[in-house]
Scaffold this active site. Structure first.
Site, PDB file in Angstrom:
ATOM      1  N   HIS A 366      -9.824  -1.767   1.836  1.00 10.07           N
ATOM      2  CA  HIS A 366     -10.329  -0.396   1.968  1.00 10.07           C
ATOM      3  C   HIS A 366     -10.738  -0.026   3.386  1.00 10.07           C
ATOM      4  O   HIS A 366     -10.630   1.127   3.780  1.00 10.07           O
ATOM      5  CB  HIS A 366     -11.466  -0.159   0.978  1.00 10.07           C
ATOM      6  CG  HIS A 366     -10.948   0.092  -0.398  1.00 10.07           C
ATOM      7  ND1 HIS A 366     -11.017  -0.834  -1.401  1.00 10.07           N
ATOM      8  CD2 HIS A 366     -10.274   1.147  -0.909  1.00 10.07           C
ATOM      9  CE1 HIS A 366     -10.426  -0.357  -2.482  1.00 10.07           C
ATOM     10  NE2 HIS A 366      -9.977   0.839  -2.215  1.00 10.07           N
ATOM     11  N   CYS A 679       0.183   7.185  -5.322  1.00  9.81           N
ATOM     12  CA  CYS A 679      -0.838   7.446  -4.304  1.00  9.81           C
ATOM     13  C   CYS A 679      -1.315   6.174  -3.614  1.00  9.81           C
ATOM     14  O   CYS A 679      -2.256   6.190  -2.843  1.00  9.81           O
ATOM     15  CB  CYS A 679      -2.015   8.216  -4.900  1.00  9.81           C
ATOM     16  SG  CYS A 679      -2.946   7.266  -6.091  1.00  9.81           S
TER      17      CYS A 679
HETATM   18  C1  PEP Z   1      -4.638   2.109  -5.237  1.00 10.53           C
HETATM   19  O1  PEP Z   1      -5.210   1.197  -5.822  1.00 10.53           O
HETATM   20  O2  PEP Z   1      -3.443   2.079  -4.920  1.00 10.53           O
HETATM   21  C2  PEP Z   1      -5.380   3.342  -4.875  1.00 10.53           C
HETATM   22  C3  PEP Z   1      -4.748   4.422  -4.473  1.00 10.53           C
HETATM   23  O3  PEP Z   1      -6.720   3.323  -4.907  1.00 10.53           O
HETATM   24  P1  PEP Z   1      -7.643   2.465  -3.942  1.00 10.53           P
HETATM   25  O4  PEP Z   1      -6.814   1.982  -2.803  1.00 10.53           O
HETATM   26  O5  PEP Z   1      -8.738   3.362  -3.507  1.00 10.53           O
HETATM   27  O6  PEP Z   1      -8.120   1.349  -4.820  1.00 10.53           O
END
Ligand code: PEP
Ligand code: MG
Length: 754
Positions: A366, A679
């Site tokens: 993240h 996404c």
């Molecule tokens: C994912 O897991 O691909 C996502 C878009 O959410 P995050 O990266 O915030 O877990």
């Protein structure tokens, strides 16, 4: 055998006085070598400094010919001095002339000397120079003398990094400490950034070197160790660490080191040798570092980080010095850190930072996602960079080439300045595509959307011409807050977000906290595997107040406008239904209160937990839309921690099993007529975006800086033949050619920019 005059304690006191004297740099060095020679009854004491060209230059001497100062040099590894520098270990010899590494230097007049004691001058385990004493008579230097030399070396290391020392450096050359350094790194973003280093965890500068009172220094050390142990225990209770190192095994090894008798004893011995408690910590850490840095075993190198952290904590305890409160960022700051959590990064003033360099990290952790959403140039896995640079050093981060230049020479700066100009030109070309509809040459319309999470990065939707926001990570705003945002604050935030995007759609994802997204004011028990623990929707369903407040805020913020809510980490359909009930009840409540209910409320599910793939026929009829979170989906499909650089990129996300799983979801959504978006980070890299289009995606959500390159690819693409070839390859069990290779070849045939 010669005896000492006064011993190391007296020497240290004299050294302290010398450091305080108003002397020029050369005079001070001369006095230091005189004092050492005198105190140790040595005929010679010499100080060599490692230059950036790898030569060890004689900087001061007592006993050798004074005219050889700044003239005599040895190569790294050459002679006894060169060997000490290369190996970062002391050398104590009764007859130096018989040692195989002995190198005779007539210009120094060194031939009659036999007894030899040399120690490396180290900082952060790096050799900066060598300090030597010699006697013409046969002699054995004792342990106390080695200790005194090492202590003096610690002091000289500090002196080397002061501005005063610059006057001694010959024009056109420099000391090794300031040598340009090149690191290879793993790109976390696009782009190139030129700027200045800002160390996230600054090196604690020790200024008080010498113990006035040994017992008192020992007591200070003991006290600092105690409070450090208490703080480690407190971390155990909390189960997470602010710095993002939230794994219990790290804490376990901290605890082990903090109670390690050998470590504590070595520090106490350094104090007995006359050092202050903080100088003793630094001395011992230097020696340990120098030894451990030469190990290739990844386990030992990992432990080196733990020890560094611990020594730094101890130094902060002792000096009361560290980064507290607002930081003074240099212009175009580039944050350099071993690792950090997304919340740490969000604490910086984003307008002042250009980039981020981590020693660890992974592209889909993240912190990397946040870095991209802030538009920063980001790289990770730049091995050992933290100990090789200082706040204020010039730095170039080349995320495209996967390199970092620290203190780059002028020609490197110039060539990068040129690259930056070229990148700017490319960005202009992308900007020119902004108004063009995103459609392939064979007529397939692909909707391109943004991933976002901060009000500040929403404005980019205008600049890139994206068709909306496919993922607004609401938790980011929670991570930058110091306390839980209240209902009214959340309403304000979401309504501002909707105002900024105007008529374009924006998908609000409900709080996805936990895992590596630590929110300090939401306490949770320690977990063995936080990514698979009490996070995201699980946490929200267990804390219904939190979920209700957020849904209420979203409904109020919409103020009659259409609202899209995305539910993260759905593991079972039952959980998704529970959220829908909350949404329905909150909408009814708003209507009862006479509020403006959104003209349309759509609730979608994130598909990122593999179990859900086998329940799509139950889930999809309940969904208004769906979105694949490939970051988590791939992490869980392949059982590889997305934040662990050693495994995060081990399995190609677009190879057969993963792409088949994704295709399965695409097909199910098509059959149920549920709009589907990708996404995860996969959508933002052209080759992977192409893989997604080839299995049927027509809606991709990505970081703002990816829109241009992906759109450029789409506009030149003839999709049908690639779809056909990929479909065939995915089903052909006799062909094990990697899908990436196939797509790359097909892309080359069409001359696509990947
Ligand atoms: C994912 O897991 O691909 C996502 C878009 O959410 P995050 O990266 O915030 O877990
Ligand atoms: Mg996710």
């Amino acid at each position: 055998m010669a005896t000492q005059t006064g011993g190391p304690r007296i020497l240290l006191r004299q050294l302290r006085e010398t450091m305080a004297d108003p002397l020029g740099a050369q005079e001070r060095l001369n006095k230091i070598v005189d004092l050492i020679a005198d105190n140790m009854r040595a005929d010679v004491c010499s100080f060599y400094v490692l230059r950036d060209d790898g030569a060890l230059e004689l900087f001061a001497t007592h006993g050798l010919k004074p005219e050889s100062v700044h003239i005599t040099t040895l190569r790294l590894g050459e002679g006894l001095v060169g060997r000490i520098a290369a190996e970062a270990e002391p050398l104590n010899l009764t007859d130096a002339t018989t040692h195989p590494s002995f190198a005779y230097r007539p210009e120094t007049g060194e031939d009659p000397y036999r007894a030899f004691l040399g120690v490396p001058v180290l900082r952060s385990g790096q050799t900066l120079g060598v300090l030597v004493v010699q006697n013409s008579a046969y002699r054995i230097y004792g342990e106390e003398e080695t200790e005194a030399m090492l202590t003096t070396a610690t002091l000289l290391a500090e002196m080397l990094s002061t501005a005063e020392f610059d006057s001694l450096i010959k024009p056109g050359s420099d000391i090794d400490l300031r040598r340009p350094r090149l690191f290879s790194a793993v790109p976390f973003s696009e782009g190139i950034a030129l700027g200045r280093v800002y160390l996230h965890d600054p090196r604690v500068v020790v200024t008080n070197f010498i113990a006035e009172d040994i017992d008192e220094e020992k007591a200070r050390l003991e006290q600092a160790l105690d409070s450090m142990r208490v703080s480690i225990e407190a971390l155990f209770q909390r189960g997470d660490m602010q710095t993002g190192s939230d794994h219990r095994d790290i804490l376990e090894s901290y605890r082990m080191f903090a109670h390690d008798r050998g470590w504590v004893r070595r520090m106490e011995e350094a104090i007995e040798g006359g050092l202050s408690a903080e100088a003793a910590v630094e001395r011992v850490q230097n020696d340990t570092r120098a030894r451990m840095m030469r190990q290739t075993d990844p386990y030992i190198r990992e432990r080196l980080h733990d020890l560094d952290d611990l020594a730094n904590r101890l130094l902060r305890e002792l000096t009361g010095n560290g980064r507290i409160g607002p930081v003074d960022l240099p212009v175009n700051a580039i944050i350099v850190a071993r690792n950090m959590g997304p919340a740490d990064l969000l604490e910086y003033d984003r307008h002042k930072i250009r980039g981020i360099v981590l020693e660890e990290g992974a592209a889909i952790a993240h912190v990397a996602i946040v870095a991209r959403s802030l538009g920063l140039t980001a790289v990770g896995q730049a091995d050992s960079i933290v100990s090789m640079c200082e706040t204020g050093d010039d730095i170039i981060v080349d995320a495209a080439g996967g390199t970092v230049h620290v203190r780059p020479p002028a020609d490197v700066v110039e060539s990068y300045a040129e690259k930056v100009r070229l990148t700017a030109r490319r960005l202009e070309q992308y900007a020119a595509l902004k108004t063009r509809e995103s459609v392939t040459r064979d007529g397939v319309k692909v909707e391109l959307l943004h991933n976002s999470g901060l009000i500040a990065d929403l404005h980019a939707v205008e600049d890139t011409g994206a068709e909306g926001v496919g993922l607004f990570r609401t938790e980011l705003q929670f991570m930058i807050a110091s306390k839980m945002p209240r209902l009214t604050e959340q309403v304000e935030l979401y309504s501002e977000a909707m105002d900024i995007v105007g008529d374009k759609p924006i998908v609000f994802r409900l709080l996805d906290i936990g895992g590596d997204k630590v929110i300090p004011y939401i306490r949770s028990a320690p977990e063995e595997n936080p990514a698979m623990g009490w996070r995201s929707l699980r946490l929200a369903l267990d804390r219904p107040g939190l979920l209700r407040t957020q849904v209420r805020a979203l409904l109020q913020a919409a103020n009659g406008r259409a609202l899209k809510i995305l539910v993260p980490m759905v593991t079972e359909v039952r959980e998704f239904r529970q959220v829908k009930i909350v949404v329905r009840k909150e909408a009814e409540r708003l209507a009862r209160a006479g509020g403006a209910v959104p003209e349309k409320i759509e609730v979608g599910a994130m598909i990122e937990v593999p179990s859900l793939l086998f329940e799509l026929d139950l889930l999809l009829p309940e969904c208004d839309f769906a979105s694949i979170g490939s970051n988590d989906l791939i992490q869980f499909l392949t059982a590889t921690d997305r934040a662990n650089p050693r495994v995060a990129s081990k399995y190609d996300p677009i190879d057969r099993p993963r792409l088949r799983a994704i295709r399965h979801i695409v097909n199910a959504c098509r059959d149920h007529d549920v709009p589907l978006t990708m996404c995860g980070e996969l959508a933002g890299r052209p080759i992977e975006a192409l893989a997604l289009l080839s299995v049927g995606f027509t809606r991709l959500s990505m970081g703002a800086s990816s829109i241009g390159p992906v759109k450029d690819m789409i506009l030149r693409l003839d999709l049908a033949p690639i779809r056909k070839a990929v479909a065939h390859a995915l089903d052909d069990v006799d062909n094990d050619r990697p899908i990436r290779e196939l797509i790359a070849e097909l892309a080359r045939q069409q001359d696509l920019p990947l």
